[in-house]
Design a protein around this motif. Structure first.
Motif, PDB file in Angstrom:
ATOM      1  N   PHE A  27      87.214 -42.333  31.335  1.00 42.87           N
ATOM      2  CA  PHE A  27      86.638 -42.149  30.357  1.00 42.87           C
ATOM      3  C   PHE A  27      85.434 -41.168  30.221  1.00 42.87           C
ATOM      4  N   ILE A  28      84.722 -40.901  31.421  1.00 44.86           N
ATOM      5  CA  ILE A  28      83.676 -39.960  31.412  1.00 44.86           C
ATOM      6  C   ILE A  28      84.293 -38.591  31.617  1.00 44.86           C
ATOM      7  N   LEU A  29      85.328 -38.562  32.237  1.00 47.20           N
ATOM      8  CA  LEU A  29      86.118 -37.247  32.319  1.00 47.20           C
ATOM      9  C   LEU A  29      86.342 -36.789  30.945  1.00 47.20           C
ATOM     10  N   ALA A  30      87.127 -37.922  30.055  1.00 47.79           N
ATOM     11  CA  ALA A  30      87.566 -37.349  28.800  1.00 47.79           C
ATOM     12  C   ALA A  30      86.400 -37.008  27.910  1.00 47.79           C
ATOM     13  N   LEU A  31      85.194 -37.576  28.087  1.00 49.85           N
ATOM     14  CA  LEU A  31      84.112 -37.343  27.076  1.00 49.85           C
ATOM     15  C   LEU A  31      83.829 -35.745  27.587  1.00 49.85           C
ATOM     16  N   VAL A  32      83.474 -35.548  29.133  1.00 48.46           N
ATOM     17  CA  VAL A  32      83.250 -34.324  29.294  1.00 48.46           C
ATOM     18  C   VAL A  32      84.200 -33.103  28.972  1.00 48.46           C
ATOM     19  N   LEU A  33      85.464 -33.498  29.048  1.00 51.62           N
ATOM     20  CA  LEU A  33      86.700 -32.359  28.496  1.00 51.62           C
ATOM     21  C   LEU A  33      86.244 -32.413  26.891  1.00 51.62           C
ATOM     22  N   LEU A  34      86.057 -33.394  26.180  1.00 53.37           N
ATOM     23  CA  LEU A  34      85.629 -33.388  24.591  1.00 53.37           C
ATOM     24  C   LEU A  34      84.717 -32.566  24.420  1.00 53.37           C
ATOM     25  N   TYR A  35      83.540 -32.666  24.940  1.00 51.84           N
ATOM     26  CA  TYR A  35      82.260 -31.915  24.934  1.00 51.84           C
ATOM     27  C   TYR A  35      82.680 -30.501  25.354  1.00 51.84           C
ATOM     28  N   ILE A  36      83.310 -30.005  26.409  1.00 49.61           N
ATOM     29  CA  ILE A  36      83.641 -28.626  26.736  1.00 49.61           C
ATOM     30  C   ILE A  36      84.646 -28.017  25.428  1.00 49.61           C
ATOM     31  N   ASP A  37      85.326 -28.951  25.021  1.00 46.37           N
ATOM     32  CA  ASP A  37      86.260 -28.214  24.062  1.00 46.37           C
ATOM     33  C   ASP A  37      85.628 -27.979  22.762  1.00 46.37           C
ATOM     34  N   ILE A  38      84.510 -28.655  22.450  1.00 47.34           N
ATOM     35  CA  ILE A  38      83.750 -28.679  21.304  1.00 47.34           C
ATOM     36  C   ILE A  38      82.847 -27.379  21.409  1.00 47.34           C
ATOM     37  N   ILE A  39      82.122 -27.078  22.351  1.00 43.60           N
ATOM     38  CA  ILE A  39      81.040 -26.228  22.402  1.00 43.60           C
ATOM     39  C   ILE A  39      81.434 -24.977  22.652  1.00 43.60           C
ATOM     40  N   PHE A  40      82.652 -24.633  23.569  1.00 45.56           N
ATOM     41  CA  PHE A  40      83.177 -23.467  23.957  1.00 45.56           C
ATOM     42  C   PHE A  40      83.778 -22.642  22.969  1.00 45.56           C
ATOM     43  N   GLY A  41      83.839 -21.391  23.080  1.00 47.45           N
ATOM     44  CA  GLY A  41      84.701 -20.639  21.893  1.00 47.45           C
ATOM     45  C   GLY A  41      84.216 -19.398  21.753  1.00 47.45           C
ATOM     46  N   ASP A  42      84.442 -18.406  20.710  1.00 47.10           N
ATOM     47  CA  ASP A  42      83.634 -17.254  20.692  1.00 47.10           C
ATOM     48  C   ASP A  42      82.249 -17.414  20.700  1.00 47.10           C
ATOM     49  N   SER A  43      81.845 -18.517  19.850  1.00 41.09           N
ATOM     50  CA  SER A  43      80.199 -18.691  19.830  1.00 41.09           C
ATOM     51  C   SER A  43      80.111 -20.081  20.923  1.00 41.09           C
ATOM     52  N   LEU A  44      78.861 -19.823  21.875  1.00 46.17           N
ATOM     53  CA  LEU A  44      78.886 -20.854  22.655  1.00 46.17           C
ATOM     54  C   LEU A  44      77.538 -21.973  21.792  1.00 46.17           C
ATOM     55  N   TYR A  45      77.970 -23.323  21.840  1.00 41.24           N
ATOM     56  CA  TYR A  45      76.800 -23.902  21.251  1.00 41.24           C
ATOM     57  C   TYR A  45      76.444 -25.033  22.038  1.00 41.24           C
ATOM     58  N   SER A  46      75.117 -25.426  21.817  1.00 43.08           N
ATOM     59  CA  SER A  46      74.554 -26.596  22.549  1.00 43.08           C
ATOM     60  C   SER A  46      74.759 -28.142  22.327  1.00 43.08           C
ATOM     61  N   PHE A  47      74.404 -29.012  22.916  1.00 49.37           N
ATOM     62  CA  PHE A  47      74.521 -30.248  22.797  1.00 49.37           C
ATOM     63  C   PHE A  47      73.576 -30.578  21.335  1.00 49.37           C
ATOM     64  N   THR A  48      72.518 -30.044  21.282  1.00 49.51           N
ATOM     65  CA  THR A  48      71.753 -30.245  20.021  1.00 49.51           C
ATOM     66  C   THR A  48      72.275 -29.703  18.905  1.00 49.51           C
ATOM     67  N   ASP A  49      72.931 -28.576  18.901  1.00 49.60           N
ATOM     68  CA  ASP A  49      73.908 -28.178  17.874  1.00 49.60           C
ATOM     69  C   ASP A  49      74.802 -29.152  17.191  1.00 49.60           C
ATOM     70  N   VAL A  50      75.602 -29.644  18.415  1.00 50.27           N
ATOM     71  CA  VAL A  50      76.796 -30.754  17.924  1.00 50.27           C
ATOM     72  C   VAL A  50      76.158 -31.969  17.337  1.00 50.27           C
ATOM     73  N   MET A  51      74.883 -32.431  17.814  1.00 47.81           N
ATOM     74  CA  MET A  51      74.153 -33.464  17.272  1.00 47.81           C
ATOM     75  C   MET A  51      73.501 -33.379  15.536  1.00 47.81           C
ATOM     76  N   ASP A  52      73.426 -31.899  15.552  1.00 47.30           N
ATOM     77  CA  ASP A  52      72.648 -31.697  14.271  1.00 47.30           C
ATOM     78  C   ASP A  52      73.640 -31.777  13.118  1.00 47.30           C
ATOM     79  N   VAL A  53      75.144 -31.257  13.767  1.00 42.39           N
ATOM     80  CA  VAL A  53      75.982 -31.238  12.847  1.00 42.39           C
ATOM     81  C   VAL A  53      76.675 -32.634  12.534  1.00 42.39           C
TER      82      VAL A  53
END
Length: 343
Positions: A27-53
Motif C-alpha cells: 500500500f505504501i509502495l502504491a502511494l509512492v508510485l501514485l505520487y510520482i505519477d502525479i508530480i513528474f512530467g514536463d513540469s515538476l510539481y511539489s507536494f504543496t502544489d498537489v495539496m493546493d489543487v
C-alpha cells in the motif's frame, strides 16, 4: 498434541504478521508510485502544489495539469490495476491454476471485439465506447457460462470453451480492423494495447466505486475460494454452498474485469501476474485477493511511470506491462517447476 497445536499457532501468527506486513508495504509502495505519477512530467510539481489543487487554492494552470490530467490518470491506474489483480486472482483460484489468466476464458476478447466494433462501425468513443465494451465482456461471460456450466462446473471445460470463444472473437476483431480506415485503426490499436491517455474523473468515479464494491463483495468470499480448492465435497462438508459461491465469484470477477477493461483497455499481464506474485510475497496458501489487488495497482502505476518518463517518447502503459510481464512470467514458471520437482 499440545506441542503440535502450539507450533501451528505460532506458524499462523507468523503467517498473519507477514501478510499484514506485505499488505502495508504494498500500500505504501502504491502511494509512492501514485505520487510520482502525479508530480513528474514536463513540469515538476511539489507536494504543496498537489495539496493546493485538492484544496482548490492552486492557479488555473497547475489546477488543469494536476487536477484534470495527472491526478485522474494516476487514480484510474490505481483502481484499474487493483481490479485487474483481484479479478485475476479470483479466476486463478477458481480454476485451481496459479498460472491461469482470466483472459483465456474470453471475457477480455469479448470486451475488445465490442470496442473495435464500436470504434470501426459505430464511430463511438468515451463513455459510450466503455459501456459497449462492458456489454461485450458480460455477454461473452454469459455465453461461456451457458456452454460450460450446463453439466456442472469443470475447470478444463471452462478453459477450452473460453479459448474457443476468444479465438473466434479475435478473428472477428481482426477482420473488422482489416476493413477499417487508418484513423479508426489507430484508435482501436491504442485501445487494444491498453492506455491511460483518456482517463478523466468520470472513469475515476466508476472504477473507484467498482473497486469498493468489489472489495466488499469479494473479501467475504475469499475464504470460500480457499475451501473450494479442497474439492467440492470437502467444501460442502465445511458448510460452503458450492454452486452459489462459485457463481458469485465468477459474476463479481467478470464485472471487475469488464469495467477495468472498458476504462483503460486490456492492459496485458496484470491479471495474469498479480495473483502469483502476491502468493509468493505472503508465502501463504490463501487466495490473497486484497494483496493481488495491491500488486496490480503497483504494476500499473509503475508501468505508467516508466511509459511516460523512462524515454523521450511516451508509450501506452500496456506496452510496458507486456515488456515486463514476459520475463516475470518466465521467472514464475521456473520457480513453479522447481517447486513441483522438489515434491
Amino acid at each position: 498434541m499440545n506441542q503440535t497445536n502450539d507450533e501451528k499457532s505460532v506458524a499462523l501468527r507468523a503467517s498473519f504478521k507477514r501478510a499484514v506486513m506485505v499488505i502495508v508495504s504494498l500500500f505504501i509502495l502504491a502511494l509512492v508510485l501514485l505520487y510520482i505519477d502525479i508530480i513528474f512530467g514536463d513540469s515538476l510539481y511539489s507536494f504543496t502544489d498537489v495539496m493546493d489543487v485538492i484544496a482548490s487554492r492552486a492557479p488555473s494552470g497547475i489546477t488543469f495539469v494536476i487536477g484534470e490530467l495527472r491526478l485522474p490518470r494516476a487514480l484510474t491506474a490505481f483502481a484499474c490495476g487493483a481490479l485487474f489483480g483481484m479479478a485475476g486472482a479470483s479466476f486463478q483460484r477458481l480454476l485451481h491454476n496459479p498460472l491461469a489468466s482470466p483472459d483465456i476464458i474470453g471475457i477480455t476478447e469479448g470486451a475488445n471485439t465490442a470496442a473495435v466494433f464500436g470504434i470501426v462501425v459505430l464511430g463511438i468513443s468515451g463513455l459510450e465506447l466503455s459501456a459497449f465494451a462492458i456489454v461485450g465482456g458480460l455477454t461473452t461471460a454469459i455465453v461461456v457460462a451457458l456452454l460450460t456450466f450446463h453439466h456442472g462446473f469443470a475447470p478444463q471445460r471452462l478453459v477450452l470453451v473460453g479459448i474457443a470463444i476468444g479465438a473466434m472473437l479475435n478473428a472477428i476483431g481482426s477482420w473488422m480492423l482489416i476493413r477499417a480506415d487508418q484513423w479508426d485503426i489507430q484508435s482501436a490499436s491504442r485501445w487494444l494495447t491498453g492506455s491511460l491517455a483518456d482517463s478523466d474523473w468520470t472513469y475515476v468515479i466508476i472504477t473507484m466505486i467498482t473497486l469498493a464494491i468489489g472489495l466488499i463483495a469479494v473479501m467475504p468470499l475469499s475464504r470460500q475460494l480457499d475451501m473450494l480448492r479442497l474439492g467440492d465435497d470437502v467444501a460442502a462438508g465445511l458448510g460452503v454452498k458450492v454452486g452459489l459461491s462459485r457463481a458469485a465469484i465468477v459474476i463479481i470477477a467478470v464485472l471487475m474485469l469488464s469495467i477495468a477493461t472498458s476504462a483503460v483497455g486490456p492492459i496485458a499481464f496484470v491479471s495474469f501476474l498479480a495473483g502469483p506474485i502476491a502468493v509468493r510475497l505472503i508465502h501463504s496458501g490463501s487466495s490473497a485477493i486484497a494483496t493481488s489487488g495491491l500488486v496490480g495497482s503497483c504494476l500499473v502505476l509503475g508501468s505508467d511511470v516508466i511509459a511516460q518518463h523512462a524515454t523521450g517518447t511516451q508509450f501506452p502503459v500496456g506496452v510496458v506491462t507486456s515488456v515486463i510481464g514476459g520475463p516475470v512470467l518466465v521467472v514464475l514458471m521456473y520457480f513453479s517447476m522447481r517447486k513441483e520437482s522438489q515434491l
